[in-house]
Structure formats: C-alpha cells, structure tokens
Write a protein that holds these residues in place. Structure first.
Motif: not given
Length: 297
Positions: A135-158
C-alpha cells in the motif's frame, strides 16, 4: 747495681732484622708522583662527525592487484538455470531429492525493474508486512511523475520532501534512506551500468555504504533483480533453517558456518538457497496438514 735491678739484654741482631722487614716499605717520591699522574683521567678532544641519516630501503614492488572475478551469466540467460539444476543434483544427493520433488524456480529473461527502482522498493518494504508495504509503495509511485518506462528516477525522488514521504506513511528514517540512495545515483557513485558490471563482493561493498541498505537487502537484490547465480545469503534465517533440515543438523548453523556447508553448491548457490526456502515451506505445509488430520480424527 742491685738497687737499679737487673739489666735487660738487647735483642739479638737477627730479631731486629725481622722486625724491620715486616714493616711495609715507604714509597719513594718518584713513585708517588707517577701514581698520581696515572690516577688522572686523560681527555682528548675529539671532533664529532655527524653521519647523515641512512636512506630507508626501497620498498619491494607490490604485485599488481588481482583482477575482479568475472560476472557470471545471469540465471535468466538461456540454459543457465538448467545447468544450475544439473550441477546441484550431481554435487549434492540430498539437495537432488528436494529438486526432484519441487517445481523449478522461474527467473524472467527481462529484468522487472532497473537497479535504482528495485533498491528504492526494497527500502520501502523493509520490516513491514507485505500488504502494508504494498500500500505504501503504491502511494509512493503515485507521488512521482510517470516516466515512459514506469521506472523511478533518482531526480524524482530527490524532488520529494521528507514531509511528502511521511504523509504517505514512509517513516522519517526511510525517507532519509531514499534520499541518500538517490543522491548517490545522481552523483554517479552508483549507476545502472556499474551495478551490472560489478562482481558480488564489490557490489556488496558499494551498496552497503548507502544508508538503510544492509547485507541481506543486497543479497536479495542480487538474486531476484540481477539474477546472479552464486549468491549465498548466509544470514537469512530461512536459508539457515533449510540447511539445518536438509543435513539433519542438531543446531542451527551460524552464518559463518554456511559457506563451508554450501561449498558444494558453487557456482549456483543462489539456486541452492532458493530451494532451502522451498524446503522450509514444504516442511511447514506438511506439519499443518498433519495437525489438521489429527484434529479431524
């Protein structure tokens, strides 16, 4: 004559000679001056010559460092899993029985997540029940801008503030862990290519420098994300209990004893560890089945 008493006779000449010879002779003046001169300490001024410090011996040339161990083909590579099963069945008769009675593992040919994304997910899942972590992981992904491949980027987390992460249920400590991981990838200390190229020992040393990432997390990452074939998670309780059950050991093996016990599994200790988890699961399922049967009878 009688009034003055008898006269004493003088001693004979021989007695007088003995008396004189018994007395020690007096030293002469010349001898006295010679002894005094001898008693004096002679001193001659000497010129002090300073010796330059000797040069230290030249250090022996050190041999060049051994090249890093080559990275073995991933278990997802064609034919690698079949080769691992053949090797383990031939090397360990007891493990061969487990392999024969258990479905083979599946390692997908394409990695599910990039290295940074997978490690960030591992941090979020630490010490949480699977449902709560998901559940926390799903909310974490929702905070981030959606990338083309769906991957989380370091810049987005920072770009996420610690308050943003705490608002979705991430602890302050884990928020610091995520930012440290993202900063190391952003600075180039870690990268997708360097993670893929490093051997197990080097990768373990690099990743455990990140806050919140320990040996167990790295071992799981190497097995299930990178599909490395020869990783032994010696500190994992499930693997240790599986080894105890497999070899019928009286005591639970210590982490430092696991390498010797599982040496015959090389170079496919990751697959051997996977079967230890399955062995422990099957033992638990059999115990539940027996308990249920006893209760119904």
């Amino acid at each position: 004559t009688l009034l003055h008493g008898p006269r004493r006779r003088p001693p004979p000449p021989s007695a007088m000679a003995k008396t004189r010879s018994a007395a020690p002779p007096r030293p002469s003046a010349a001898a006295t001056s010679t002894a005094a001169a001898t008693a004096r300490i002679s001193f001659r001024s000497r010129k002090i010559v300073k010796t330059p410090p000797s040069k230290p011996p030249a250090a022996a040339a050190l041999p060049p460092p051994a090249p890093p161990a080559p990275v073995l083909p991933a278990l997802s590579a064609p034919g690698e899993l079949a080769a691992a099963l053949r090797h383990l069945a031939a090397a360990d008769p007891l493990l061969s029985e487990v392999i024969a009675s258990t479905d083979a593992p599946a390692f997908t040919s394409t990695p599910s997540l990039p290295a940074f994304h997978s490690l960030a997910r591992s941090i979020l899942y630490q010490q949480l029940a699977t449902s709560a972590a998901a559940a926390i992981y799903a909310r974490f992904l929702a905070l981030l801008p959606s990338a083309a491949d769906g991957a989380v980027s370091p810049a987005a987390v920072l770009a996420l503030a610690a308050a943003d992460l705490r608002a979705i249920g991430v602890s302050g400590r884990k928020a610091a862990y995520l930012h440290d991981l993202a900063a190391r990838f952003a600075a180039g200390d870690l990268s997708e290519s360097s993670v893929a190229a490093m051997g197990e020992d080097a990768l373990l040393a690099q990743l455990t420098r990140v806050k919140g990432i320990g040996e167990w997390t790295v071992h799981m990452f190497m097995i299930f994300s990178l599909h490395r074939p020869d990783v032994l998670p010696s500190g994992d309780l499930g693997v240790r209990k599986g080894v105890q059950e497999l070899y019928k050991l009286k005591a639970l093996p210590k982490p430092e004893e696991m390498a010797a016990l599982c040496e015959r599994w090389r170079p496919y200790r990751s697959v051997g560890a996977w079967y230890m988890w399955r062995l422990l699961e099957s033992k638990g399922a059999a115990a539940k089945k027996a308990k249920k049967g006893n209760a119904s009878s």
